[in-house]
Scaffold this motif. Structure first.
Motif, short mmCIF file in Angstrom:
data_model
loop_
_atom_site.label_atom_id
_atom_site.label_comp_id
_atom_site.label_asym_id
_atom_site.label_seq_id
_atom_site.Cartn_x
_atom_site.Cartn_y
_atom_site.Cartn_z
N VAL A 1 41.87 75.19 -80.02
CA VAL A 1 41.46 76.57 -80.31
C VAL A 1 42.37 77.56 -79.61
CG1 VAL A 1 39.63 78.27 -79.90
CG2 VAL A 1 39.05 76.05 -80.84
N ALA A 2 42.68 77.31 -78.34
CA ALA A 2 43.56 78.22 -77.59
C ALA A 2 44.94 78.28 -78.23
CB ALA A 2 43.66 77.77 -76.14
N LEU A 3 45.48 77.12 -78.61
CA LEU A 3 46.82 77.10 -79.22
C LEU A 3 46.81 77.81 -80.57
CD1 LEU A 3 47.98 73.46 -78.38
CD2 LEU A 3 48.71 75.60 -77.30
N MET A 4 45.75 77.64 -81.35
CA MET A 4 45.66 78.33 -82.63
C MET A 4 45.54 79.84 -82.42
SD MET A 4 43.23 75.87 -84.98
CE MET A 4 43.40 76.96 -86.42
N SER A 5 44.77 80.26 -81.43
CA SER A 5 44.64 81.69 -81.15
C SER A 5 45.97 82.28 -80.73
CB SER A 5 43.60 81.93 -80.06
OG SER A 5 42.31 81.53 -80.47
N LEU A 6 46.73 81.51 -79.97
CA LEU A 6 48.01 82.01 -79.46
C LEU A 6 49.08 82.11 -80.54
CD1 LEU A 6 48.18 80.16 -76.02
CD2 LEU A 6 47.80 82.60 -76.42
N ILE A 7 48.77 81.62 -81.75
CA ILE A 7 49.69 81.83 -82.86
C ILE A 7 49.91 83.32 -83.10
CG2 ILE A 7 49.85 81.66 -85.39
CD1 ILE A 7 48.68 78.86 -85.20
N ALA A 8 48.87 84.12 -82.80
CA ALA A 8 48.97 85.57 -83.01
C ALA A 8 49.96 86.22 -82.06
CB ALA A 8 47.59 86.22 -82.85
N VAL A 9 50.18 85.62 -80.90
CA VAL A 9 50.98 86.27 -79.86
C VAL A 9 52.41 86.55 -80.30
CG1 VAL A 9 51.98 85.91 -77.57
CG2 VAL A 9 49.55 85.49 -77.96
N PRO A 10 53.15 85.57 -80.86
CA PRO A 10 54.52 85.89 -81.32
C PRO A 10 54.55 87.00 -82.36
CG PRO A 10 54.19 83.51 -81.20
CD PRO A 10 52.85 84.14 -81.02
N TYR A 11 53.48 87.08 -83.16
CA TYR A 11 53.44 88.15 -84.16
C TYR A 11 53.28 89.51 -83.49
CZ TYR A 11 53.33 84.80 -87.93
OH TYR A 11 53.67 83.81 -88.81
N VAL A 12 52.51 89.57 -82.41
CA VAL A 12 52.32 90.84 -81.72
C VAL A 12 53.62 91.30 -81.09
CG1 VAL A 12 51.15 91.98 -79.79
CG2 VAL A 12 49.85 90.51 -81.33
N PHE A 13 54.28 90.42 -80.29
CA PHE A 13 55.50 90.90 -79.63
C PHE A 13 56.69 90.91 -80.58
CE2 PHE A 13 55.60 86.35 -78.00
CZ PHE A 13 56.75 85.93 -78.67
N GLY A 14 56.61 90.15 -81.68
CA GLY A 14 57.69 90.19 -82.66
C GLY A 14 57.66 91.45 -83.51
N LEU A 15 56.47 91.88 -83.90
CA LEU A 15 56.34 93.08 -84.73
C LEU A 15 56.46 94.36 -83.92
CD1 LEU A 15 53.42 91.80 -86.99
CD2 LEU A 15 55.72 92.38 -87.79
N LEU A 16 55.97 94.34 -82.68
CA LEU A 16 56.00 95.54 -81.84
C LEU A 16 57.20 95.52 -80.90
CD1 LEU A 16 52.19 95.81 -81.00
CD2 LEU A 16 53.44 96.73 -82.95
N ASN A 17 58.29 94.97 -81.38
CA ASN A 17 59.51 94.88 -80.57
C ASN A 17 60.28 96.19 -80.67
OD1 ASN A 17 61.66 93.60 -79.08
ND2 ASN A 17 62.78 93.52 -81.02
N ASN A 18 59.83 97.18 -79.90
CA ASN A 18 60.46 98.50 -79.92
C ASN A 18 60.39 99.11 -78.54
OD1 ASN A 18 60.95 101.41 -80.42
ND2 ASN A 18 60.86 100.81 -82.58
#
Length: 726
Positions: A519-536
């Protein structure tokens, strides 16, 4: 008609089959998006490592005000400039002057008409309310006089020369109260004194000199550059040039001047409202910006030196603060029968005492050496844009998977619609698109993780199942109460007269822990999307903030609860009809009010303005000092342990699903940690995994307590039942 119905059924079956196949492909696309985001995160970490020097600044105006309460103000100022440099303060903040500040600095004195008449031993001239100015000496007249005259010339105010008792001055045909409000330039004598003491100058510019004049602005910047100024801090609620920008395009003009003289700007942390024009000026100066934290005069007086050091270390390490602004103010002390100030306390906090390291040494040990604050040296390689496009597609796939979990059969349509809609939104506002997809991915991954584990629990506790594993499964008959062991690799209808009794404790613990990790690993899938999309860089400098934090904190909890209620067992429509037909009683109302109150308190704790409990601050400081990075309390003390306990208990008690729902707080909190873009990425990574480790440890302890209480209840419940029966 029959052929048409058969054709419709055939088309529907094919559509559902395509959606089932598409599901695995969208998961592959999601994982590709994760991989594409990792190099973007690495690039961000490189950027975060380029600015490590911190600068310590004291307010020169505060020093002048404190000096007024000493017997010899000028000597006091000169002496403490030396003390400040020895303590580690490298820079003095100076303001554009006023007549009041020039008098405090000993450059001149001023009077109204009445006081000037008394000074000369004359009667006040009837019908006259002028300002009378006398310079302290010839040097003051030579250096400060042009400053005063230029201000009155700019405002079109009439004045003339005046002298008294060998001192030269001016008579200004303006009431004293209005004269005091006239903005002047920087006091050159103060600038010279600061430089002579070996300190740098940090000017504080206002936008009060109107209309904006390019010539005056350039003359000011040229003067400041001669004193070695590298950065400007704005005073007031707007940046220089903002007021006239609509007509004069003065922000661009001022930004060009800043670039010409290689002078950067500063943003202040925790302002209720950002200074107007700062975002535009930041863009026009290519983000030549550092972030500043201001220590209030009250905190400077009351806080212990070690607490000030703790606060500064946390700010530098966790929030990318590179400049610390120290304030001081005189205050009356009844106990000491004197006017006191915080200067000695600030010196102790910076230098340390009795063998204890001070702020400067502690920050230096952590990699933040004292020096001139520098902006981040950001690089934006061409491949980042390409990878970001892949991340966008992956985020759309992840959101589509969540929607499909609640609306089966819509996966392909939702994904294609998301691609088209995202393309349109990108044209309108790429920033809105990035934030929307980051929010959607942040909600989707934790929700899908918990839906997955709920289905795993349901498949092992209810319905017609086939059991495999390392132990037999025990069921209890509803009517007769006796237990029965179902052999391995056999089936039983647990939804009928048999109630699932559960696995042995050791087997349940192993399953619960493995599910907790998944569950923790699946939840952490969101993390790269957060720092990848908000890379500014705008997020790192908090010129722009991630919106939707409250929704991120609520949506996964609500969606998981909806899934448990409507999507496990009977069809959702049947569940909804049954719920709507259920009479409402007082208990339901009370439970509803408790849930609403808990939700409001939970939301009040999110964000930077949440109020902490009295014991939390020292506990947080202890965690920070012990681990170096503070894990979130709600994760390792509440959410992660409850999730682990819930997974363990839910394999035997359906009511324990409530623990799993509450445990979802920890999963979304992990994602939210990475939404704080101003926190260095490596700090967020450590914080999340430290929280998981400590949370699992606390969860194992709670499971042990649970087993102990369960054993006590099993032993004594029959006795209690007999007692109450008799």
């Amino acid at each position: 008609m029959k052929r048409i119905d058969e054709r419709r059924i055939f088309v529907l079956q094919n559509w559902l089959q395509w959606n089932r196949r598409a599901k695995q492909w969208l998961w592959i696309i999601t994982l590709i998006g994760v991989m594409a985001a990792l190099p973007i995160g690495y690039n961000r970490m490189n950027t975060e490592s380029t600015s490590k020097q911190v600068e310590y600044v004291f307010d020169y105006r505060d020093l002048i005000e404190i000096a007024e309460y000493s017997a010899k103000p000028q000597e006091f100022v000169a002496q403490h400039l030396i003390f400040m440099k020895e303590a580690g303060i490298s820079t003095m903040a100076v303001y554009e002057s006023s007549l009041r500040e020039l008098m405090q600095a000993g450059r001149l004195t001023y009077y109204n008409s009445k006081d000037a008449a008394l000074l000369q031993g004359k009667l006040e001239t009837p019908g006259q309310n002028f300002t009378y100015i006398l310079y302290t000496g010839s040097e003051e007249k030579e250096q400060v006089g042009p400053l005063v005259r230029a201000a009155f010339d700019r405002a079109g105010i009439v004045y003339r020369d005046w002298s008294f008792d060998g001192r030269d001055g001016l008579v200004v045909e303006l009431p004293l109260q209005n004269s005091l409000l006239q903005p002047l330039g920087f006091d050159p004598m103060s600038l010279q004194k600061i430089k002579a003491a070996g300190l740098s100058v940090l000017p504080r510019l206002t936008d009060r000199v109107l209309p904006f004049s390019q010539e005056e602005a350039e003359a000011t910047l040229a003067q400041l550059k001669d004193y070695g100024v590298t950065r400007i801090l704005f005073d007031g609620d707007k940046v220089k040039g903002y007021t006239d920008n609509a007509e004069e395009k003065s922000l661009r003009v001022f930004a060009d001047l800043l670039n010409k003289y290689q002078i950067g700007v500063i943003t202040i942390e925790n302002l209720k409202k950002e200074q107007s024009g700062m975002t535009t000026l930041a863009y026009l100066t290519d983000y030549n910006i550092v972030r500043l934290y201001s220590l209030s005069p009250t905190d400077g007086m009351r806080m212990k030196p070690e607490d000030i050091a703790d606060r500064f270390l946390l700010a530098a390490k966790d929030r990318n603060i590179r400049m610390f602004f120290l304030n001081g103010a005189p205050s009356s002390s009844q106990e000491k029968s004197a006017v006191i100030n915080p200067l000695d306390n600030l010196y102790l906090s910076l230098k340390g005492e009795d063998g204890n390291k001070g702020t400067i040494q502690r920050l230096a040990d952590a990699g933040f050496a004292p020096g001139i604050a520098e902006p981040f040296d950001r690089e934006y390689p061409s491949w980042v844009k390409m990878l970001k496009g892949i991340v966008v597609i992956g985020a759309i796939a992840l959101i589509a998977l969540l929607i499909n979990a609640f609306l089966p059969g819509t996966l392909i349509a939702v994904f294609l619609l998301g691609i088209v809609g995202s393309a349109g939104l990108y044209v309108l506002s790429s920033s809105v698109l990035e934030q929307a997809l980051a929010l959607g991915a942040g909600i989707s991954a934790p929700t899908l993780a918990l839906i997955w584990v709920m289905n795993r629990i349901y498949s092992r506790t209810e319905g017609n199942q086939r059991f495999v594993g390392g132990a037999d499964w025990t069921f209890r008959n509803k009517d007769k109460g006796q237990g029965v062991v179902i052999p391995l690799n056999s089936s039983v209808d647990a939804g009928g007269k048999w109630i699932f009794e559960g696995l042995p404790a050791r087997r349940r613990l192993g399953l619960a822990f493995s599910w907790f990790i998944v569950v923790a690993l699946m939840s952490l899938i969101a993390v790269p999307y957060v720092f990848g999309l908000l890379n500014n860089i705008t997020y790192m400098l908090v010129l722009q903030q991630f919106r939707g934090v409250s929704l991120l904190h609520l949506a996964p909890i609500g969606l998981v609860a909806i899934y448990v209620v409507f999507y496990t067992g009977h069809a959702p429509i049947a569940r909804l009809r049954k719920m709507l037909s259920t009479p409402i009683n007082v208990l339901m109302v009370v439970v509803g009010l408790i849930v609403v109150a808990a939700g409001m308190y939970y939301l009040s704790r999110t964000g930077n303005e949440g109020q902490t409990l009295p014991f939390e601050r020292p506990f947080r400081e202890w965690l920070e000092g012990t681990f170096g990075v503070r894990p979130r309390n709600k994760e390792f003390l509440l959410a992660h342990p409850l999730l682990l306990v819930g997974l363990f208990a839910a394999l035997r008690y359906r009511a324990a699903w409530l623990f799993v729902i509450i445990g979802s707080i920890g999963q979304l909190s992990m994602v939210d940690t990475f939404a704080h873009i101003h926190t260095p990425l490596h700090i967020s990574i450590i914080r999340v995994f430290l929280g998981l480790g400590l949370g699992a440890a606390v969860g194992f302890i709670l499971i042990g307590v649970w087993q102990l209480l369960e054993g006590v209840w099993s032993k004594w419940s029959p006795v209690l039942k007999r007692i109450f029966a008799e």
